[in-house]
Design a protein around this motif. Structure first.
Motif, PDB file in Angstrom:
ATOM      1  N   ALA A 130      40.604   7.365  57.317  1.00 36.89           N
ATOM      2  CA  ALA A 130      41.236   6.185  56.729  1.00 36.89           C
ATOM      3  C   ALA A 130      41.116   4.988  57.668  1.00 36.89           C
ATOM      4  O   ALA A 130      40.911   3.853  57.225  1.00 36.89           O
ATOM      5  N   LEU A 131      41.254   5.227  58.959  1.00 38.23           N
ATOM      6  CA  LEU A 131      41.105   4.145  59.934  1.00 38.23           C
ATOM      7  C   LEU A 131      39.672   3.630  59.950  1.00 38.23           C
ATOM      8  O   LEU A 131      39.429   2.427  60.054  1.00 38.23           O
ATOM      9  N   LYS A 132      38.700   4.543  59.841  1.00 38.39           N
ATOM     10  CA  LYS A 132      37.299   4.135  59.800  1.00 38.39           C
ATOM     11  C   LYS A 132      37.011   3.292  58.561  1.00 38.39           C
ATOM     12  O   LYS A 132      36.270   2.309  58.627  1.00 38.39           O
ATOM     13  N   ALA A 133      37.601   3.681  57.430  1.00 35.30           N
ATOM     14  CA  ALA A 133      37.409   2.917  56.201  1.00 35.30           C
ATOM     15  C   ALA A 133      37.972   1.514  56.344  1.00 35.30           C
ATOM     16  O   ALA A 133      37.366   0.532  55.893  1.00 35.30           O
ATOM     17  N   GLN A 134      39.123   1.407  56.977  1.00 32.35           N
ATOM     18  CA  GLN A 134      39.736   0.101  57.185  1.00 32.35           C
ATOM     19  C   GLN A 134      38.879  -0.774  58.098  1.00 32.35           C
ATOM     20  O   GLN A 134      38.630  -1.949  57.806  1.00 32.35           O
ATOM     21  N   GLU A 135      38.412  -0.208  59.197  1.00 32.31           N
ATOM     22  CA  GLU A 135      37.589  -0.966  60.141  1.00 32.31           C
ATOM     23  C   GLU A 135      36.281  -1.417  59.483  1.00 32.31           C
ATOM     24  O   GLU A 135      35.836  -2.551  59.676  1.00 32.31           O
ATOM     25  N   ALA A 136      35.677  -0.523  58.691  1.00 34.84           N
ATOM     26  CA  ALA A 136      34.422  -0.875  58.025  1.00 34.84           C
ATOM     27  C   ALA A 136      34.636  -1.997  57.012  1.00 34.84           C
ATOM     28  O   ALA A 136      33.813  -2.914  56.906  1.00 34.84           O
ATOM     29  N   SER A 137      35.725  -1.933  56.259  1.00 39.59           N
ATOM     30  CA  SER A 137      35.994  -2.969  55.257  1.00 39.59           C
ATOM     31  C   SER A 137      36.222  -4.322  55.910  1.00 39.59           C
ATOM     32  O   SER A 137      35.804  -5.360  55.376  1.00 39.59           O
ATOM     33  N   LEU A 138      36.861  -4.337  57.074  1.00 34.52           N
ATOM     34  CA  LEU A 138      37.073  -5.601  57.788  1.00 34.52           C
ATOM     35  C   LEU A 138      35.750  -6.192  58.264  1.00 34.52           C
ATOM     36  O   LEU A 138      35.529  -7.408  58.194  1.00 34.52           O
ATOM     37  N   LYS A 139      34.860  -5.341  58.739  1.00 30.99           N
ATOM     38  CA  LYS A 139      33.544  -5.816  59.191  1.00 30.99           C
ATOM     39  C   LYS A 139      32.738  -6.359  58.006  1.00 30.99           C
ATOM     40  O   LYS A 139      32.074  -7.400  58.119  1.00 30.99           O
ATOM     41  N   ILE A 140      32.779  -5.652  56.880  1.00 24.97           N
ATOM     42  CA  ILE A 140      32.037  -6.107  55.704  1.00 24.97           C
ATOM     43  C   ILE A 140      32.636  -7.407  55.171  1.00 24.97           C
ATOM     44  O   ILE A 140      31.911  -8.304  54.722  1.00 24.97           O
ATOM     45  N   ALA A 141      33.956  -7.536  55.227  1.00 25.09           N
ATOM     46  CA  ALA A 141      34.597  -8.779  54.790  1.00 25.09           C
ATOM     47  C   ALA A 141      34.108  -9.967  55.610  1.00 25.09           C
ATOM     48  O   ALA A 141      33.869 -11.054  55.074  1.00 25.09           O
ATOM     49  N   GLU A 142      33.920  -9.752  56.904  1.00 27.32           N
ATOM     50  CA  GLU A 142      33.416 -10.820  57.764  1.00 27.32           C
ATOM     51  C   GLU A 142      31.969 -11.167  57.420  1.00 27.32           C
ATOM     52  O   GLU A 142      31.580 -12.338  57.405  1.00 27.32           O
ATOM     53  N   ILE A 143      31.166 -10.138  57.103  1.00 24.21           N
ATOM     54  CA  ILE A 143      29.780 -10.377  56.685  1.00 24.21           C
ATOM     55  C   ILE A 143      29.744 -11.213  55.411  1.00 24.21           C
ATOM     56  O   ILE A 143      28.980 -12.179  55.296  1.00 24.21           O
ATOM     57  N   LEU A 144      30.563 -10.845  54.436  1.00 23.94           N
ATOM     58  CA  LEU A 144      30.592 -11.570  53.170  1.00 23.94           C
ATOM     59  C   LEU A 144      31.110 -12.991  53.366  1.00 23.94           C
ATOM     60  O   LEU A 144      30.640 -13.925  52.712  1.00 23.94           O
TER      61      LEU A 144
END
Length: 243
Positions: free
Chosen positions: A94-108
């Motif tokens: 769950a922590l990995k999913a959160q970290e990945a979503s934050l990184k993708i949000a920054e990309i977008l």
């Protein structure tokens, strides 16, 4: 013979009463010391150094096989009127999913306008929505536009670093489509999801982690009565699950 004055003999005089009366100060001082220690303890529990807390929580998570023992978003003592309970255990996935979503949000955020995407947390995981118009597909088509490749490449690079399941879901508006290739919006939405998933596989993401789905116009996020609403409904959802 002269009579002795009353109270002038033996040890029962005023001096003895004064000494005995001072003994209560010993008990009082002990009680004050205990109270002071008690309040110091409460103060130390209520005041937490954020950096030390994060370091300790990370060390505990690693020591216990990748599980978070304390969640920084949860109260340790409990809110007023609630019973004290332990903070929930958060799986490492769950922590990995959160970290990945934050990184993708920054990309977008660096690549698109704010009204062209969204990243939200749901019960299933972290949902990344990207509007298809002018970004991923031409109208009525399921082939990825060349302009979409750099964006999807960056997203795939983030997803490759985790092992969570990823759902790729296609959505359309309610305007019917009747072509040889796509008899309805069901085929169009599923084909678009498959195109994105196929590109992720080409970028090195394991097919066993990917699930595709096409929902046509059955799950709108806005009203289909306006062009703006229909544009929001034409989207690709990328769901990073918590497992």
């Amino acid at each position: 013979m002269a009579k002795k004055k009353k109270g002038s003999e033996g040890g029962g005089g005023a001096g003895h009463d004064s000494a005995g009366g001072m003994r209560w100060l010993l008990t009082y001082s002990d009680m004050i010391t205990l109270l002071m220690a008690f309040f110091i303890l409460l103060f130390s529990m209520a005041t937490i150094n954020a950096s030390k807390f994060a370091a300790t929580a990370q060390a505990l998570r690693e020591a216990f096989g990748g599980y978070t023992i304390l969640d920084r978003g949860s109260s340790v003592i409990g809110e007023p009127g609630s019973t004290t309970q332990s903070a929930p255990v958060v799986p490492d996935s769950a922590l990995k999913a959160q970290e990945a979503s934050l990184k993708i949000a920054e990309i977008l955020r660096q690549s698109l306008n704010p009204n062209q995407f969204s990243v939200i947390q749901t019960e299933r995981g972290y949902l990344i929505s990207i509007l298809t118009d002018k970004i991923l597909f031409d109208s009525g088509k399921a082939n990825l536009k060349p302009d979409a490749f750099p964006l999807l490449t960056k997203i795939a690079a983030v997803l490759k670093k985790i092992d969570n399941e990823v759902y790729v879901e296609g959505h359309t508006d309610n305007v019917p489509i009747h072509t040889v290739e796509f008899p309805s919006n069901w085929e169009l939405s599923a084909a678009r999801a498959a195109s994105v998933a196929k590109y992720f596989i080409e970028q090195g993401i394991s097919p066993s982690r990917l699930v595709i789905a096409g929902y046509a116009d059955t799950r709108p996020v806005a009203s289909n009565d306006t062009p703006q609403g229909r544009q929001k409904n034409r989207r690709i959802d990328i769901l990073i699950t918590k497992k």
